[in-house]
Design an enzyme around this catalytic site. Structure first.
Site, PDB file in Angstrom:
ATOM      1  N   CYS A  82      -2.714   9.450 -48.800  1.00 20.90           N
ATOM      2  CA  CYS A  82      -2.820   8.069 -48.354  1.00 20.90           C
ATOM      3  C   CYS A  82      -4.107   7.950 -47.530  1.00 20.90           C
ATOM      4  CB  CYS A  82      -1.605   7.717 -47.495  1.00 20.90           C
ATOM      5  SG  CYS A  82      -1.799   6.168 -46.611  1.00 20.90           S
ATOM      6  N   CYS A 137      -6.103   0.620 -46.546  1.00 22.42           N
ATOM      7  CA  CYS A 137      -5.600  -0.565 -47.272  1.00 22.42           C
ATOM      8  C   CYS A 137      -4.824  -1.526 -46.372  1.00 22.42           C
ATOM      9  CB  CYS A 137      -4.660  -0.160 -48.400  1.00 22.42           C
ATOM     10  SG  CYS A 137      -5.237   1.193 -49.367  1.00 22.42           S
ATOM     11  N   THR A 175       0.244   3.593 -40.306  1.00 19.57           N
ATOM     12  CA  THR A 175      -0.670   4.370 -41.137  1.00 19.57           C
ATOM     13  C   THR A 175      -2.093   4.271 -40.605  1.00 19.57           C
ATOM     14  OG1 THR A 175       0.695   4.084 -43.095  1.00 19.57           O
ATOM     15  CG2 THR A 175      -1.631   4.490 -43.472  1.00 19.57           C
ATOM     16  N   GLU A 182       0.624   8.825 -39.777  1.00 23.52           N
ATOM     17  CA  GLU A 182       1.412   7.716 -39.240  1.00 23.52           C
ATOM     18  C   GLU A 182       1.656   7.975 -37.752  1.00 23.52           C
ATOM     19  OE1 GLU A 182       2.620   9.349 -42.059  1.00 23.52           O
ATOM     20  OE2 GLU A 182       1.676   7.862 -43.362  1.00 23.52           O
ATOM     21  N   HIS A 214       0.240  -5.803 -50.131  1.00 23.20           N
ATOM     22  CA  HIS A 214       0.470  -4.366 -49.956  1.00 23.20           C
ATOM     23  C   HIS A 214       1.281  -3.797 -51.124  1.00 23.20           C
ATOM     24  CE1 HIS A 214      -0.551  -1.160 -47.421  1.00 23.20           C
ATOM     25  NE2 HIS A 214       0.678  -0.820 -47.084  1.00 23.20           N
ATOM     26  N   TYR A 234       0.000  -0.616 -53.943  1.00 21.67           N
ATOM     27  CA  TYR A 234       0.679   0.598 -54.405  1.00 21.67           C
ATOM     28  C   TYR A 234       0.535   0.790 -55.920  1.00 21.67           C
ATOM     29  CZ  TYR A 234       2.857   1.525 -49.876  1.00 21.67           C
ATOM     30  OH  TYR A 234       3.076   1.836 -48.556  1.00 21.67           O
ATOM     31  N   GLU A 273       6.711   7.070 -48.606  1.00 20.09           N
ATOM     32  CA  GLU A 273       5.921   5.844 -48.470  1.00 20.09           C
ATOM     33  C   GLU A 273       6.122   4.951 -49.700  1.00 20.09           C
ATOM     34  OE1 GLU A 273       1.581   6.098 -48.177  1.00 20.09           O
ATOM     35  OE2 GLU A 273       1.697   4.752 -46.466  1.00 20.09           O
TER      36      GLU A 273
HETATM   37  C1  LIG Z   1       4.847   6.666 -44.837  1.00 18.16           C
HETATM   38  C2  LIG Z   1       5.022   5.273 -44.323  1.00 18.16           C
HETATM   39  C3  LIG Z   1       3.885   4.531 -43.960  1.00 18.16           C
HETATM   40  C4  LIG Z   1       4.020   3.247 -43.432  1.00 18.16           C
HETATM   41  N1  LIG Z   1       2.902   2.557 -43.021  1.00 18.16           N
HETATM   42  C5  LIG Z   1       3.044   1.357 -42.393  1.00 18.16           C
HETATM   43  C6  LIG Z   1       1.909   0.661 -41.845  1.00 18.16           C
HETATM   44  O1  LIG Z   1       0.776   1.119 -41.942  1.00 18.16           O
HETATM   45  N2  LIG Z   1       2.095  -0.518 -41.213  1.00 18.16           N
HETATM   46  C7  LIG Z   1       3.336  -1.044 -41.072  1.00 18.16           C
HETATM   47  O2  LIG Z   1       3.444  -2.090 -40.469  1.00 18.16           O
HETATM   48  N3  LIG Z   1       4.432  -0.421 -41.568  1.00 18.16           N
HETATM   49  C8  LIG Z   1       4.322   0.761 -42.223  1.00 18.16           C
HETATM   50  N4  LIG Z   1       5.427   1.403 -42.742  1.00 18.16           N
HETATM   51  C9  LIG Z   1       6.732   0.833 -42.464  1.00 18.16           C
HETATM   52  C10 LIG Z   1       7.526   0.277 -43.635  1.00 18.16           C
HETATM   53  O3  LIG Z   1       7.105  -1.012 -43.949  1.00 18.16           O
HETATM   54  C11 LIG Z   1       9.009   0.355 -43.214  1.00 18.16           C
HETATM   55  O4  LIG Z   1       9.385   1.717 -43.260  1.00 18.16           O
HETATM   56  C12 LIG Z   1       9.930  -0.490 -44.063  1.00 18.16           C
HETATM   57  O5  LIG Z   1       9.688  -1.858 -43.878  1.00 18.16           O
HETATM   58  C13 LIG Z   1      11.389  -0.176 -43.755  1.00 18.16           C
HETATM   59  O6  LIG Z   1      11.641  -0.309 -42.393  1.00 18.16           O
HETATM   60  P1  LIG Z   1      12.380   0.868 -41.602  1.00 18.16           P
HETATM   61  O7  LIG Z   1      11.655   2.133 -41.890  1.00 18.16           O
HETATM   62  O8  LIG Z   1      12.519   0.434 -40.206  1.00 18.16           O
HETATM   63  O9  LIG Z   1      13.776   1.015 -42.290  1.00 18.16           O
HETATM   64  P2  LIG Z   1      15.037   0.118 -42.061  1.00 18.16           P
HETATM   65  O10 LIG Z   1      14.633  -1.300 -41.860  1.00 18.16           O
HETATM   66  O11 LIG Z   1      15.916   0.726 -41.038  1.00 18.16           O
HETATM   67  O12 LIG Z   1      15.732   0.199 -43.486  1.00 18.16           O
HETATM   68  C14 LIG Z   1      16.607   1.270 -43.869  1.00 18.16           C
HETATM   69  C15 LIG Z   1      17.602   0.720 -44.879  1.00 18.16           C
HETATM   70  O13 LIG Z   1      18.400  -0.287 -44.266  1.00 18.16           O
HETATM   71  C16 LIG Z   1      18.346  -1.500 -45.010  1.00 18.16           C
HETATM   72  N5  LIG Z   1      18.349  -2.620 -44.055  1.00 18.16           N
HETATM   73  C17 LIG Z   1      17.487  -2.835 -43.026  1.00 18.16           C
HETATM   74  N6  LIG Z   1      17.807  -3.963 -42.370  1.00 18.16           N
HETATM   75  C18 LIG Z   1      18.875  -4.469 -42.976  1.00 18.16           C
HETATM   76  C19 LIG Z   1      19.679  -5.626 -42.753  1.00 18.16           C
HETATM   77  N7  LIG Z   1      19.421  -6.481 -41.756  1.00 18.16           N
HETATM   78  N8  LIG Z   1      20.718  -5.836 -43.578  1.00 18.16           N
HETATM   79  C20 LIG Z   1      20.979  -4.966 -44.596  1.00 18.16           C
HETATM   80  N9  LIG Z   1      20.263  -3.862 -44.854  1.00 18.16           N
HETATM   81  C21 LIG Z   1      19.230  -3.612 -44.055  1.00 18.16           C
HETATM   82  C22 LIG Z   1      17.044  -1.423 -45.805  1.00 18.16           C
HETATM   83  O14 LIG Z   1      17.059  -2.221 -46.988  1.00 18.16           O
HETATM   84  C23 LIG Z   1      16.948   0.068 -46.096  1.00 18.16           C
HETATM   85  O15 LIG Z   1      17.661   0.385 -47.248  1.00 18.16           O
HETATM   86  C24 LIG Z   1       5.311   2.676 -43.309  1.00 18.16           C
HETATM   87  C25 LIG Z   1       6.436   3.416 -43.700  1.00 18.16           C
HETATM   88  C26 LIG Z   1       6.307   4.691 -44.200  1.00 18.16           C
HETATM   89  C27 LIG Z   1       7.551   5.471 -44.584  1.00 18.16           C
END
Ligand SMILES: Cc1cc2nc3c(=O)[nH]c(=O)nc-3n(C[C@H](O)[C@H](O)[C@H](O)COP(=O)(O)OP(=O)(O)OC[C@H]3O[C@@H](n4cnc5c(N)ncnc54)[C@H](O)[C@@H]3O)c2cc1C
Length: 491
Positions: free
Chosen positions: A100, A104, A191, A257, A292, A296, A455
């Site tokens: 990565c 981006c 990221t 990250e 975004h 991908y 990711e």
């Molecule tokens: C390697 C990596 C790089 C990233 N880089 C960036 C970045 O540069 N900038 C950035 O802003 N973000 C970044 N992200 C964040 C990414 O957008 C989030 O991981 C993603 O939006 C999911 O949020 P979370 O990890 O908090 O998981 P969660 O929100 O906890 O989700 C976990 C599970 O719970 C479910 N869920 C969550 N909320 C609810 C709800 N209210 N009701 C029902 N189900 C629910 C989801 O669908 C999922 O299946 C990155 C993530 C990764 C893994």
């Protein structure tokens, strides 16, 4: 100003007072830290390729704001051709780094914030669009890397920002002054955060009137007073400290990250892009996520190209490259990878201008693209692991392959024993075999799997986030009408 070289980019990071914490302590010289440096090299590649005449058309472009030649990573897309070139550029970077390359998120935030501020100003008479144009001109002219910070910690996911036990679970305004705002909170999983000169903060969900203080977007220098980062771990990351570059798998490049914390950071008015106009939070989120999810369809495809290549090399080294079943697996991997690319290209071709004039992708197709990305890389690594054989996870260390310690009755060293038993196809060195196996281990379940697997699942939103968008954009009513018309059903 001229485009920065890779070296100038790396030197520019040294001038910042970025506060980085890792393994429980502050890292002073983080630019040369062996855990962090591969991720810096990766961003540096976005600068290096822009200097290479071979890639000039893809990597550089005329700015719509100034007419200057800029790096495409800082560009506002002006046409569907620009959107297509963005995807092609990302595929190229994925091929060159197998990681990565982090730049981006900033590019996607520029395009989302540019159009959202225009429409917010139209509705509210605010001046966010001018603020943003001035900020982006500075970014373009200085060829800066910017982190796109969207994901808040979110606390209890069933509760809105204003309902959380701790208000810092979403970034929010704690004080409004005549000259600006003071903000608190954090963003997770950021990221390339440490490797960025600036950050753009955006809300992470749609918001209601009660969430006004959380509906905030702004730019902030990475070393702003009150801002710091806690570095994220990756699987097998401490291999970088062992001095065995082969065992690392990809010693040159890697992702990054971090948790970014804002502890009462002051943001002057000129860097504010949203401040309480809660009905525009959702638009910013949707547009950033759309760009975004298109991204991908380029970056993961480029990395996929390298994974497929490594699997083909493993087959060659093992002496099975002519087997029809192996060939078929490589065909399947290629088919999956090119399907992702097709989605990235399709949502770009179907793009359209926003009210502000920059181009946005087709939202439905971008969400279909990302939904496929949550699945296909997993199947691609499954097939890569199948082709590689078990050695990718059981091979002794590089130190064993180099050891003079005698183990055999006839005085054989550990090195000789390893080289004897891990030889395969005639003419292939065991070192090359080690390299390809360790590379695949890294991609499938080591540090690089962060960027290629998890990711792919959660970056740009978890799978359900795309399904919600697909449901919204899918036009089921229109499809029902098609069926009624053809089947002769009258209302
Ligand atoms: C390697 C990596 C790089 C990233 N880089 C960036 C970045 O540069 N900038 C950035 O802003 N973000 C970044 N992200 C964040 C990414 O957008 C989030 O991981 C993603 O939006 C999911 O949020 P979370 O990890 O908090 O998981 P969660 O929100 O906890 O989700 C976990 C599970 O719970 C479910 N869920 C969550 N909320 C609810 C709800 N209210 N009701 C029902 N189900 C629910 C989801 O669908 C999922 O299946 C990155 C993530 C990764 C893994």
């Amino acid at each position: 100003m001229a485009l920065m070289t890779a070296k100038e980019y790396i030197e520019s990071l040294r001038k910042l007072n970025t506060r980085v914490y890792m393994f429980g302590k502050k890292i002073e010289n983080w630019v040369d830290d062996p855990m962090i440096r591969p991720s810096i090299n990766c961003v540096a590649m976005t600068y290096a390729l822009a200097q290479d005449p071979k890639y000039a058309d893809l990597m550089t472009v005329k700015s719509s704001l100034t007419g200057h030649t800029i790096n495409r990573f800082t560009h506002l897309h002006q046409s569907t051709e620009d959107l297509i070139n963005k995807v092609k550029m990302q595929r190229l970077l994925g091929q060159k780094t197998a990681s990565c390359f982090q730049r981006c998120v900033g590019m996607d935030s520029f395009n989302a914030v540019f159009s959202t501020t225009f429409e917010t100003d139209e509705a509210h008479g605010t001046h966010y669009h001018e603020n943003f144009k001035k900020f982006l001109t500075m970014v373009q002219d200085n060829d800066l890397t910017v982190d796109g910070a969207m994901t808040d910690p979110k606390g209890d996911r069933s509760k809105a920002p204003h309902d959380q036990a701790d208000p810092d679970m979403y970034v929010h305004v704690v004080e409004r002054r005549p000259d600006g705002i003071v903000v608190c909170g954090a963003k997770c999983h950021q990221t390339g955060s440490v490797n960025s000169h600036w950050h753009i903060f955006m809300p992470t969900i749609s918001m209601s009137e009660a969430d006004k203080d959380w509906a905030v977007s702004f730019a902030c220098p990475t070393d702003a007073e009150g801002m710091y980062m806690i570095y994220g771990r990756q699987s097998c990351d401490t291999r970088k400290l062992e001095g065995c570059s082969i065992d690392v798998g990809n010693a040159k490049f890697g992702g990054q990250e971090a948790l970014v914390v804002l502890d009462h950071v002051f943001i002057p008015n000129e860097y504010i892009f949203l401040n309480g106009e809660c009905e525009f939070a959702g638009m910013m989120v949707e547009r950033f996520a759309g760009y975004h999810r298109q991204s991908y369809g380029g970056c993961k495809v480029g990395v996929g190209d390298v994974v497929i290549g490594a699997a083909a090399l493993a087959a060659e080294y093992n002496g099975v490259e002519k087997a029809s079943a192996v060939k078929d697996k490589l065909i399947e991997m290629t088919h999956l990878n090119e399907t992702l690319y097709s989605c990235g290209i399709a949502c770009s071709c179907e793009g359209c201008p926003t009210k502000a004039g920059n181009y946005q992708i087709d939202l439905l197709l971008a969400n279909v693209c990302k939904q496929n990305v949550t699945r296909f890389p997993y199947e691609i690594v499954r097939l890569a692991e199948d082709i590689a054989g078990g050695l990718m996870v059981t091979l002794p260390s590089q130190k064993d392959f180099e050891s003079d310690t005698v183990v055999g009755n006839n005085g054989e060293t550990i090195s000789e024993i390893c080289n004897k038993y891990f030889a395969a196809h005639e003419g292939v060195s065991t070192e090359d075999r080690q390299r390809v196996m360790r590379f695949l281990e890294n991609m499938c379940l080591g540090a690089a799997a962060v960027g290629y697997r998890t990711e792919s699942m959660h970056g740009a939103g978890s799978p359900q986030a795309q399904r919600i968008m697909i449901a919204r954009q899918g036009n089921i009513q229109g499809k029902k009408q098609f069926a009624k018309d053809v089947a002769g059903i009258k209302d």
